[in-house]
Scaffold this active site. Structure first.
Site, PDB file in Angstrom:
ATOM      1  CG  ASN A   6      -4.645   3.548   8.779  1.00  0.00           C
ATOM      2  OD1 ASN A   6      -4.825   2.502   8.112  1.00  0.00           O
ATOM      3  ND2 ASN A   6      -4.327   4.663   8.252  1.00  0.00           N
ATOM      4  CE1 TYR A  51       0.954   2.783  13.506  1.00  0.00           C
ATOM      5  CE2 TYR A  51      -1.100   3.935  12.583  1.00  0.00           C
ATOM      6  CZ  TYR A  51       0.117   3.540  12.199  1.00  0.00           C
ATOM      7  OH  TYR A  51       0.611   3.121  11.088  1.00  0.00           O
ATOM      8  CD  GLU A 100      -1.228   4.111   7.923  1.00  0.00           C
ATOM      9  OE1 GLU A 100      -0.797   4.520   9.004  1.00  0.00           O
ATOM     10  OE2 GLU A 100      -1.473   4.865   7.009  1.00  0.00           O
ATOM     11  NE  ARG A 129      -3.235   2.715   2.620  1.00  0.00           N
ATOM     12  CZ  ARG A 129      -3.057   3.480   3.826  1.00  0.00           C
ATOM     13  NH1 ARG A 129      -2.429   3.263   4.646  1.00  0.00           N
ATOM     14  NH2 ARG A 129      -3.788   4.664   3.704  1.00  0.00           N
ATOM     15  CD  GLU A 185      -4.422   7.746   9.681  1.00  0.00           C
ATOM     16  OE1 GLU A 185      -3.785   8.781  10.065  1.00  0.00           O
ATOM     17  OE2 GLU A 185      -4.033   6.675  10.356  1.00  0.00           O
ATOM     18  CG  HIS A 208      -0.850   9.116   3.352  1.00  0.00           C
ATOM     19  ND1 HIS A 208      -0.818   7.645   3.328  1.00  0.00           N
ATOM     20  CD2 HIS A 208      -0.476   9.492   4.379  1.00  0.00           C
ATOM     21  CE1 HIS A 208      -0.778   7.351   4.975  1.00  0.00           C
ATOM     22  NE2 HIS A 208      -0.185   8.699   5.364  1.00  0.00           N
TER      23      HIS A 208
END
Ligand code: BGC
Length: 446
Positions: free
Chosen positions: A294, A296, A351, A77, A166, A121
């Site tokens: 995504n 984290y 992600e 990606r 995002e 992005h």
């Protein structure tokens, strides 16, 4: 310990983004982007770092494709730089920019690596910013035209498209908190940017459908798994507010559920209503094929007497260098939540990764133990969510290699491959070996 086997056909990938790795910002008629402008403003980026060279991927992409092939990566990606293709955001198309991505796609396909392409992005052409960028509704048609050019040119080789990366991050941090390009601090700009970003997403999906291109299209949202700091009912309500202002704000409209009422009210009360025109919500809700997730970390939430009604409670888990918690359970937990909330969509983890700044030891070995440990934990959680019926079909590790981490410059390392910024050598870390092993076995011991 048990061996956690992933479903047959599950895909393993890595992710990057144009401004974070390409460099070559003045080459082949690439236009100026808002990040080129932002990094030159004193104090905006740690150590005054810029993406001028970054990982020099523009010149070293063949080496990077070889590297991916050697790790067994199945899908890659990455994002197209809009300003390489339209240096001024719209108008004249730049053949040299298209040709660069042609070379990259061909190199990937030669190694049997499936491209997954993000159209945006965060590197908006500066010429569009000069007209107001995401705050100006005109950006929507410029994006749709750029998307069409990409589908027409690359649609024979690309079958997985991601419209935006995002939107919560580039709208809020770019327009309200100002810590990212274009560095505005204006709630009205934030409100307009939110709606125009979602509308641009919807228009690109429409263009994709109308053109009858092969393959699939979706959006990638940023997520934090919100958890209550205690058992009080007010705390549970605060968690729902956090989900409204962060998660539902960008998922709701895409899945046809509209904007959360609390968010609509919030902007209206401040005299900056979301600039919704008749028909917009239908465009935004044009059906997609998958949801890009995504994630984290997680955050603990508590009620607050502020404009949004919630705030972060003090963290309880060990902190990573980014300042957020090491929370491997968050991936599986979020996937379960989002899957239930939106009717079990097909999901790609576009992600997930770990900031671990381990440097080479005396023998040049980079044993990034925190990354390896957390990666195992994230994947074990994801495996559990799949076992519970969530339709997750691919996982992309952020990132292939250490790169330009936005306002943190090069001070934060997310790669499974180490980038030596003096020589630009790429050195696989221990986590890369571990990931290659996971791919080979389509699973892991955990
Ligand atoms: C972004 C990446 C970034 C990563 C690590 C994500 O929010 O899409 O560009 O490098 O997080 O912070």
């Amino acid at each position: 310990m048990a061996f956690l086997s992933f479903p047959e056909g599950f895909q393993w990938g890595v992710a990057t983004a144009s401004y974070q790795i390409e460099g070559a910002v003045q080459e082949d008629d690439r236009g100026v982007t808002i990040w080129d402008t932002f990094v030159r403003q004193p104090g905006k980026v740690q150590n005054g770092d810029t993406g001028d060279v970054a990982c020099d991927h523009y010149h070293r992409f063949r080496e990077d494709v070889e590297l991916m092939a050697s790790l067994g990566i199945q899908t890659y990606r990455f994002s197209l730089a809009w300003a390489r293709i339209y240096p001024f955001g719209r108008g004249a198309v730049n053949e040299k920019g298209l040709a660069f991505y042609d070379r990259l796609f061909d190199a990937l396909l030669e190694k049997n690596i499936q491209p997954a392409v993000t159209l945006y992005h965060w590197d908006l052409p500066q010429a569009l910013q000069d007209l107001g960028g995401w705050t100006n509704r005109e950006v929507v048609e410029a994006f749709a035209a750029y998307a069409k050019t990409a589908f027409d040119r690359f649609g024979d080789r690309v079958t997985r498209w991601i419209t935006l990366n995002e939107p919560i991050v580039f709208t809020e941090m770019g327009h309200r908190t100002g810590v990212m390009a274009p560095g505005m601090r204006d709630i009205g700009a934030y409100s307009r940017a939110i709606h125009h970003a979602l509308l641009a997403h919807g228009r690109a999906v429409q263009v994709f459908r109308e053109g009858g291109y092969r393959g699939e299209i979706g959006i990638t949202n940023a997520n934090t798994f919100y958890e209550p700091a205690d058992d009080a009912p007010e705390t549970a309500a605060a968690v729902e507010r956090a989900r409204d202002f962060d998660t539902r704000l960008f998922h709701g409209p895409v899945f046809g559920k509209g904007y959360p009422a609390s968010v609509v009210k919030h902007f209206a009360e401040r005299g900056v209503p979301l600039p919704i025109q008749p028909g917009d919500m239908e465009v935004i809700a044009t059906p997609t094929d998958f949801l890009g997730v995504n994630l984290y970390s997680r955050a603990l939430i508590q009620p607050a007497n502020n404009s949004v009604g919630f705030t972060y409670a003090p963290p309880r888990l060990p902190l990573l260098p980014m300042g957020y918690e090491a929370a491997p359970h968050a991936l599986g937990a979020f996937v379960r939540w989002v899957s239930n909330e939106y009717g079990r969509p097909r999901i790609y983890i576009t992600e997930n990764g770990v900031c671990d700044n381990t440097e080479p030891d005396a023998n040049g070995v980079i044993d990034d133990v925190t990354r390896q440990e957390l990666l195992r934990g994230f994947l074990a959680g994801l495996h559990g969510a799949i076992a519970d019926g969530c339709d997750v079909r691919a996982y992309y590790q952020w990132s292939l290699m250490d790169n330009f981490e936005w306002a943190f410059g090069y001070s934060k390392r997310f790669g499974i491959v180490y980038t030596d910024y003096r020589t630009l050598a790429r050195i696989p870390k221990k986590s890369a070996e571990m990931y290659a092993d996971i791919i080979r076995r389509n699973g892991l011991e955990a």
